[in-house]
Design a protein around this motif. Structure first.
Motif, PDB file in Angstrom:
ATOM      1  N   SER A 191      38.458  39.485  44.946  1.00 39.34           N
ATOM      2  CA  SER A 191      38.349  40.318  43.741  1.00 39.34           C
ATOM      3  C   SER A 191      38.360  41.799  44.070  1.00 39.34           C
ATOM      4  O   SER A 191      38.837  42.616  43.290  1.00 39.34           O
ATOM      5  N   GLY A 192      37.796  42.170  45.225  1.00 40.95           N
ATOM      6  CA  GLY A 192      37.775  43.579  45.590  1.00 40.95           C
ATOM      7  C   GLY A 192      36.754  44.400  44.833  1.00 40.95           C
ATOM      8  O   GLY A 192      36.730  45.617  44.943  1.00 40.95           O
ATOM      9  N   THR A 193      35.872  43.738  44.056  1.00 40.09           N
ATOM     10  CA  THR A 193      34.898  44.493  43.272  1.00 40.09           C
ATOM     11  C   THR A 193      33.486  44.425  43.829  1.00 40.09           C
ATOM     12  O   THR A 193      32.643  45.215  43.450  1.00 40.09           O
ATOM     13  N   SER A 194      33.209  43.460  44.716  1.00 38.61           N
ATOM     14  CA  SER A 194      31.856  43.362  45.261  1.00 38.61           C
ATOM     15  C   SER A 194      31.767  43.899  46.680  1.00 38.61           C
ATOM     16  O   SER A 194      30.709  44.318  47.110  1.00 38.61           O
ATOM     17  N   GLY A 195      32.856  43.921  47.385  1.00 39.33           N
ATOM     18  CA  GLY A 195      32.786  44.338  48.775  1.00 39.33           C
ATOM     19  C   GLY A 195      33.830  45.344  49.182  1.00 39.33           C
ATOM     20  O   GLY A 195      34.068  45.537  50.365  1.00 39.33           O
ATOM     21  N   GLY A 196      34.476  46.025  48.237  1.00 41.34           N
ATOM     22  CA  GLY A 196      35.478  47.012  48.585  1.00 41.34           C
ATOM     23  C   GLY A 196      36.846  46.639  48.076  1.00 41.34           C
ATOM     24  O   GLY A 196      36.999  46.054  47.019  1.00 41.34           O
ATOM     25  N   VAL A 197      37.895  46.983  48.883  1.00 42.41           N
ATOM     26  CA  VAL A 197      39.264  46.703  48.461  1.00 42.41           C
ATOM     27  C   VAL A 197      39.551  45.212  48.597  1.00 42.41           C
ATOM     28  O   VAL A 197      38.913  44.510  49.374  1.00 42.41           O
ATOM     29  N   PRO A 198      40.515  44.694  47.835  1.00 38.88           N
ATOM     30  CA  PRO A 198      40.841  43.269  47.947  1.00 38.88           C
ATOM     31  C   PRO A 198      41.279  42.896  49.356  1.00 38.88           C
ATOM     32  O   PRO A 198      41.964  43.661  50.040  1.00 38.88           O
ATOM     33  N   LYS A 199      40.874  41.703  49.793  1.00 40.12           N
ATOM     34  CA  LYS A 199      41.262  41.177  51.100  1.00 40.12           C
ATOM     35  C   LYS A 199      42.271  40.056  50.908  1.00 40.12           C
ATOM     36  O   LYS A 199      42.269  39.383  49.883  1.00 40.12           O
ATOM     37  N   LEU A 200      43.116  39.847  51.908  1.00 39.22           N
ATOM     38  CA  LEU A 200      44.058  38.734  51.901  1.00 39.22           C
ATOM     39  C   LEU A 200      43.519  37.647  52.829  1.00 39.22           C
ATOM     40  O   LEU A 200      43.316  37.869  54.021  1.00 39.22           O
ATOM     41  N   ILE A 201      43.301  36.469  52.258  1.00 41.63           N
ATOM     42  CA  ILE A 201      42.721  35.348  53.000  1.00 41.63           C
ATOM     43  C   ILE A 201      43.779  34.257  53.158  1.00 41.63           C
ATOM     44  O   ILE A 201      44.298  33.747  52.157  1.00 41.63           O
ATOM     45  N   PRO A 202      44.149  33.876  54.390  1.00 44.06           N
ATOM     46  CA  PRO A 202      45.177  32.847  54.574  1.00 44.06           C
ATOM     47  C   PRO A 202      44.694  31.484  54.103  1.00 44.06           C
ATOM     48  O   PRO A 202      43.525  31.127  54.252  1.00 44.06           O
ATOM     49  N   LEU A 203      45.618  30.702  53.522  1.00 44.72           N
ATOM     50  CA  LEU A 203      45.276  29.374  53.013  1.00 44.72           C
ATOM     51  C   LEU A 203      46.342  28.383  53.437  1.00 44.72           C
ATOM     52  O   LEU A 203      47.537  28.637  53.292  1.00 44.72           O
ATOM     53  N   THR A 204      45.893  27.224  53.956  1.00 40.49           N
ATOM     54  CA  THR A 204      46.806  26.137  54.290  1.00 40.49           C
ATOM     55  C   THR A 204      46.728  25.066  53.208  1.00 40.49           C
ATOM     56  O   THR A 204      45.804  25.045  52.398  1.00 40.49           O
ATOM     57  N   ALA A 205      47.692  24.153  53.203  1.00 40.02           N
ATOM     58  CA  ALA A 205      47.701  23.070  52.211  1.00 40.02           C
ATOM     59  C   ALA A 205      46.464  22.195  52.361  1.00 40.02           C
ATOM     60  O   ALA A 205      45.877  21.748  51.366  1.00 40.02           O
ATOM     61  N   THR A 221      45.904  35.529  36.988  1.00 39.71           N
ATOM     62  CA  THR A 221      46.535  36.839  37.117  1.00 39.71           C
ATOM     63  C   THR A 221      47.964  36.653  37.603  1.00 39.71           C
ATOM     64  O   THR A 221      48.318  35.610  38.159  1.00 39.71           O
ATOM     65  N   ARG A 222      48.752  37.677  37.399  1.00 40.72           N
ATOM     66  CA  ARG A 222      50.131  37.629  37.876  1.00 40.72           C
ATOM     67  C   ARG A 222      50.132  37.596  39.401  1.00 40.72           C
ATOM     68  O   ARG A 222      49.329  38.252  40.061  1.00 40.72           O
ATOM     69  N   GLU A 223      51.044  36.824  39.956  1.00 41.57           N
ATOM     70  CA  GLU A 223      51.085  36.633  41.404  1.00 41.57           C
ATOM     71  C   GLU A 223      51.830  37.776  42.084  1.00 41.57           C
ATOM     72  O   GLU A 223      52.700  38.412  41.499  1.00 41.57           O
ATOM     73  N   GLY A 224      51.440  38.000  43.327  1.00 43.19           N
ATOM     74  CA  GLY A 224      52.145  38.965  44.151  1.00 43.19           C
ATOM     75  C   GLY A 224      52.883  38.254  45.265  1.00 43.19           C
ATOM     76  O   GLY A 224      52.900  37.022  45.341  1.00 43.19           O
ATOM     77  N   GLU A 225      53.463  39.033  46.144  1.00 47.38           N
ATOM     78  CA  GLU A 225      54.234  38.465  47.248  1.00 47.38           C
ATOM     79  C   GLU A 225      54.162  39.413  48.432  1.00 47.38           C
ATOM     80  O   GLU A 225      54.201  40.630  48.279  1.00 47.38           O
ATOM     81  N   PHE A 281      40.472  48.683  34.360  1.00 45.80           N
ATOM     82  CA  PHE A 281      40.941  49.512  35.478  1.00 45.80           C
ATOM     83  C   PHE A 281      41.073  48.677  36.748  1.00 45.80           C
ATOM     84  O   PHE A 281      42.096  48.740  37.442  1.00 45.80           O
ATOM     85  N   PHE A 282      40.052  47.867  37.047  1.00 40.61           N
ATOM     86  CA  PHE A 282      40.108  47.055  38.263  1.00 40.61           C
ATOM     87  C   PHE A 282      41.120  45.917  38.132  1.00 40.61           C
ATOM     88  O   PHE A 282      41.753  45.530  39.118  1.00 40.61           O
ATOM     89  N   LEU A 283      41.291  45.396  36.912  1.00 44.69           N
ATOM     90  CA  LEU A 283      42.316  44.373  36.712  1.00 44.69           C
ATOM     91  C   LEU A 283      43.701  44.935  36.991  1.00 44.69           C
ATOM     92  O   LEU A 283      44.570  44.240  37.524  1.00 44.69           O
ATOM     93  N   SER A 284      43.911  46.188  36.634  1.00 48.81           N
ATOM     94  CA  SER A 284      45.221  46.816  36.868  1.00 48.81           C
ATOM     95  C   SER A 284      45.515  46.980  38.353  1.00 48.81           C
ATOM     96  O   SER A 284      46.658  47.162  38.750  1.00 48.81           O
ATOM     97  N   ARG A 285      44.467  46.849  39.166  1.00 54.48           N
ATOM     98  CA  ARG A 285      44.633  46.976  40.623  1.00 54.48           C
ATOM     99  C   ARG A 285      44.668  45.623  41.318  1.00 54.48           C
ATOM    100  O   ARG A 285      44.623  45.548  42.540  1.00 54.48           O
ATOM    101  N   GLY A 286      44.723  44.532  40.526  1.00 54.01           N
ATOM    102  CA  GLY A 286      44.928  43.226  41.139  1.00 54.01           C
ATOM    103  C   GLY A 286      43.780  42.255  41.024  1.00 54.01           C
ATOM    104  O   GLY A 286      43.882  41.126  41.499  1.00 54.01           O
ATOM    105  N   SER A 287      42.649  42.648  40.431  1.00 57.70           N
ATOM    106  CA  SER A 287      41.563  41.702  40.238  1.00 57.70           C
ATOM    107  C   SER A 287      41.906  40.775  39.077  1.00 57.70           C
ATOM    108  O   SER A 287      42.937  40.928  38.441  1.00 57.70           O
ATOM    109  N   SER A 288      41.043  39.780  38.795  1.00 58.10           N
ATOM    110  CA  SER A 288      41.282  38.861  37.682  1.00 58.10           C
ATOM    111  C   SER A 288      40.021  38.735  36.852  1.00 58.10           C
ATOM    112  O   SER A 288      38.912  38.931  37.358  1.00 58.10           O
ATOM    113  N   VAL A 289      40.178  38.390  35.565  1.00 56.90           N
ATOM    114  CA  VAL A 289      39.020  38.252  34.691  1.00 56.90           C
ATOM    115  C   VAL A 289      38.092  37.162  35.209  1.00 56.90           C
ATOM    116  O   VAL A 289      36.868  37.301  35.193  1.00 56.90           O
ATOM    117  N   SER A 290      38.657  36.050  35.682  1.00 58.62           N
ATOM    118  CA  SER A 290      37.831  34.938  36.149  1.00 58.62           C
ATOM    119  C   SER A 290      36.982  35.302  37.357  1.00 58.62           C
ATOM    120  O   SER A 290      35.875  34.804  37.532  1.00 58.62           O
TER     121      SER A 290
END
Length: 587
Positions: free
Chosen positions: A98-112, A148-152, A541-550
């Motif tokens: 989310s990037g709202t509790s600990g700073g900027v959003p982080k990217l976490i790798p995920l496997t199937a 939220t809308r997905e990124g790449e 404002f934070f949603l516009s930077r990539g966070s989500s309501v959920s």
């Protein structure tokens, strides 16, 4: 790893929970062995272990790191280098925190495989709720989810929030039987337009009000935003129900298609019933009045979410509030084994199958005399934590990383420890050498807002910052207030608000109070009251930077200049502490 089990068999689910918590040590050892052996040839592990895969070598040689320490590996995979830099299996996507509790959003790798484990974990909890909450299994769930809308990434890997990832993964599997469990169709919950999705989820819930047995959202703050949205749109919803026609502004194909199954004919009787409840002077117990067969409200109410408990209790009117799980983008960690406990008493039992867990000792009174800042905190295994002690979790999946949370051990469920979530480790306010963290601030605000209750006022939300524009600097709190009486004017008594300022200061630790009263290096605390909707604007404002309501959590301290401008533009009154807090002369 969780073994395969029958999602439709409650006994099998409950038996599995008993097994994994009873055999916590054995499962933890096997989880670590699997992680090390499977990833032995990755560049990251080879650099530290050099083929030595025993537990002691892991303890001695693999460092405990933060996100910034391993970020370069994430960036390399995101930019196209192979997954085996860090993992023996293909990385299918990145989760965005989310990037709202600990700073900027982080990217976490995920496997199937990891994704499947998280989905199983989420569905494993339902039978425990059915066991404790009578009649829950007889109805359906109205949990409000938002994607939220997905990124790449540059290499083409998808970037999603955790909630978006789970919802879209359920959509691709027939194993989880969404429609048999949920009131709102998955198509509506996965609509990318949050406003249309929220409206249609509410409409589905009202049209099927007698079938709703449990309702809520991921976080308490999200559910309260739904209630506020309902307060603003109930007349439109009643019009749709009365006429059997959907609003023209609902144009998303998923929403239109999803709602068409339920909005099939005019129902003026139902619309009139809902209107009667929504038009009442007070919205106390509105949830139970609109959904008469609801057995509970589900939402996370621990940590920074604890401040929303009084509002949930007000709207819920006695419905149990269940805070079911402890999870993050990095890892699904634990579950509430006593779901009907009081919200303030929630503890989470760690599921030993989800990762390898260790814990860094956190000193409760880290500012007191005798504290040695050079002493490294001890790292202990999951089954060796001590009741009453505070810890920061360290999770090993791809890396051995610090979570940044602070947890207190409250007991054991079988052989798995139970933790109360206290907050984030990060210091959020500091002017001199005092350090006020999230837990400190939340406790202080909780004490102060009690002064509002006799005046029919509620604290809707808050955040803070340090104002160093003048000397001495001081703490600033932004408060959005609400009334328990519908359409009442929000004109707080200045004397009450000044007493709130003083109560916050009186509730902070002795170091703060010394600098404030004796050293005069901290100025009087200030509360700025902002107008209704200020925290919605902050969220947008934070949603516009990539966070989500959920996944959104109001940051308890704001340092971003644009976010501060939003808050400052909505200030309607301000108050300062007229009295100095007490100080007994100690450190």
């Amino acid at each position: 790893m969780l073994p395969k089990f029958d999602l439709t068999n409650p006994k099998a689910c409950l038996s599995l929970l008993e097994d994994v918590t009873t055999n916590a040590k054995q499962i933890q050892d096997s989880v670590l062995e699997a992680i090390l052996s499977r990833n032995a040839q990755t560049e990251y592990l080879k650099g530290f272990l050099n083929g030595q895969l025993d537990k002691q070598s892991f303890k001695n040689n693999l460092p405990v790191v933060t996100y910034e320490d391993y970020r370069s590996y994430i960036d390399r995979v995101a930019n196209g280098e192979p997954s085996d830099l860090i993992c023996d299996r293909p990385i299918i996507l990145f989760l965005s925190s989310s990037g709202t509790s600990g700073g900027v959003p982080k990217l976490i790798p995920l496997t199937a495989e990891e994704l499947e484990q998280r989905l199983l974990f989420a569905y494993l909890y339902a039978p425990l709720l059915y066991k404790y909450v009578e009649g829950l299994s007889e109805g359906k769930t109205l949990i409000f989810y938002f994607v939220t809308r997905e990124g790449e990434t540059a290499s083409g890997l998808m970037v999603r929030t955790m909630v978006t990832c789970v919802l879209k993964s359920v959509n691709q599997s027939n194993s989880f039987h969404w429609d048999t469990r949920h009131i709102s169709p998955l198509a509506i919950s996965t609509c990318a337009d949050t406003t249309q999705s929220m409206y249609c989820q509410l409409l589905c819930g009202l049209l099927q009000r007698d079938h709703v047995a449990r309702l809520g959202a991921v976080f308490a703050s999200s559910f309260l935003k739904v209630i506020k949205f309902l307060e603003d749109h109930w007349d439109e919803l009643c019009s749709n129900i009365s006429t059997g026609r959907l609003n023209d502004w609902i144009i998303d194909a998923q929403c239109v298609s999803g709602i068409s199954k339920f909005l099939t004919a005019p129902n003026p009787e139902l619309a009139s019933l809902i209107e009667q409840e929504c038009k009442k002077t007070s919205w106390e117990a509105i949830v139970g009045r609109l959904w008469p067969n609801a057995k509970c409200i589900e939402a996370i109410v621990t940590g920074s979410m604890a401040q929303y408990i009084p509002m949930l209790e007000f709207y819920g009117g006695g419905l149990p509030i269940i805070s079911g799980s402890y999870f993050s983008s990095e890892c699904f960690i634990g579950f509430n084994a006593n779901p009907l406990c009081k919200p303030c008493d929630v503890s989470y039992t760690v599921n030993p199958s989800m990762a390898y867990f260790e814990f860094l000792e956190v000193e409760k009174d880290h500012q007191e005399a005798g504290h040695d800042p050079t002493k490294k905190p001890a790292v202990v295994d999951l089954v060796n934590v001590q009741i009453g002690n505070d810890y920061e979790p360290v999770v090993t999946t791809f890396f051995r990383y610090r979570m940044g949370d602070v947890l207190r051990v409250t007991g054991f469920y079988n052989n798995a420890p139970q933790f109360r979530f206290l907050g984030r480790q990060k210091v959020i306010l500091s002017i001199d050498t005092e350090k006020t963290n999230e837990e400190d601030l939340l406790k202080a605000v909780t004490n102060a807002k009690l002064l509002l209750e006799p005046h029919n006022l509620m604290l809707v939300d808050f955040t803070s910052r340090v104002d160093s524009s003048s000397f001495p600097g001081h703490y600033v709190l932004y408060w959005e207030l609400g009334s328990k009486v519908k359409d009442a004017k929000l004109e707080p008594d200045p004397n009450v608000m000044e007493e709130c300022c003083f109560t916050v200061e009186e509730s902070l630790d002795s170091v703060y109070r010394k600098f404030r009263k004796h050293d005069k290096s901290i100025g009087p605390l200030e509360i700025k009251v902002v107008r209704r909707g200020a925290f919605d604007e902050l969220m947008n404002f934070f949603l516009s930077r990539g966070s989500s309501v959920s996944q959104y959590k109001t940051p308890r301290s704001v340092t971003n200049d644009e976010a501060l401008k939003i808050l400052e533009a909505m200030v309607v009154s301000n108050f300062i502490s007229r009295k100095s807090p007490s100080w007994d002369g100690g450190i």
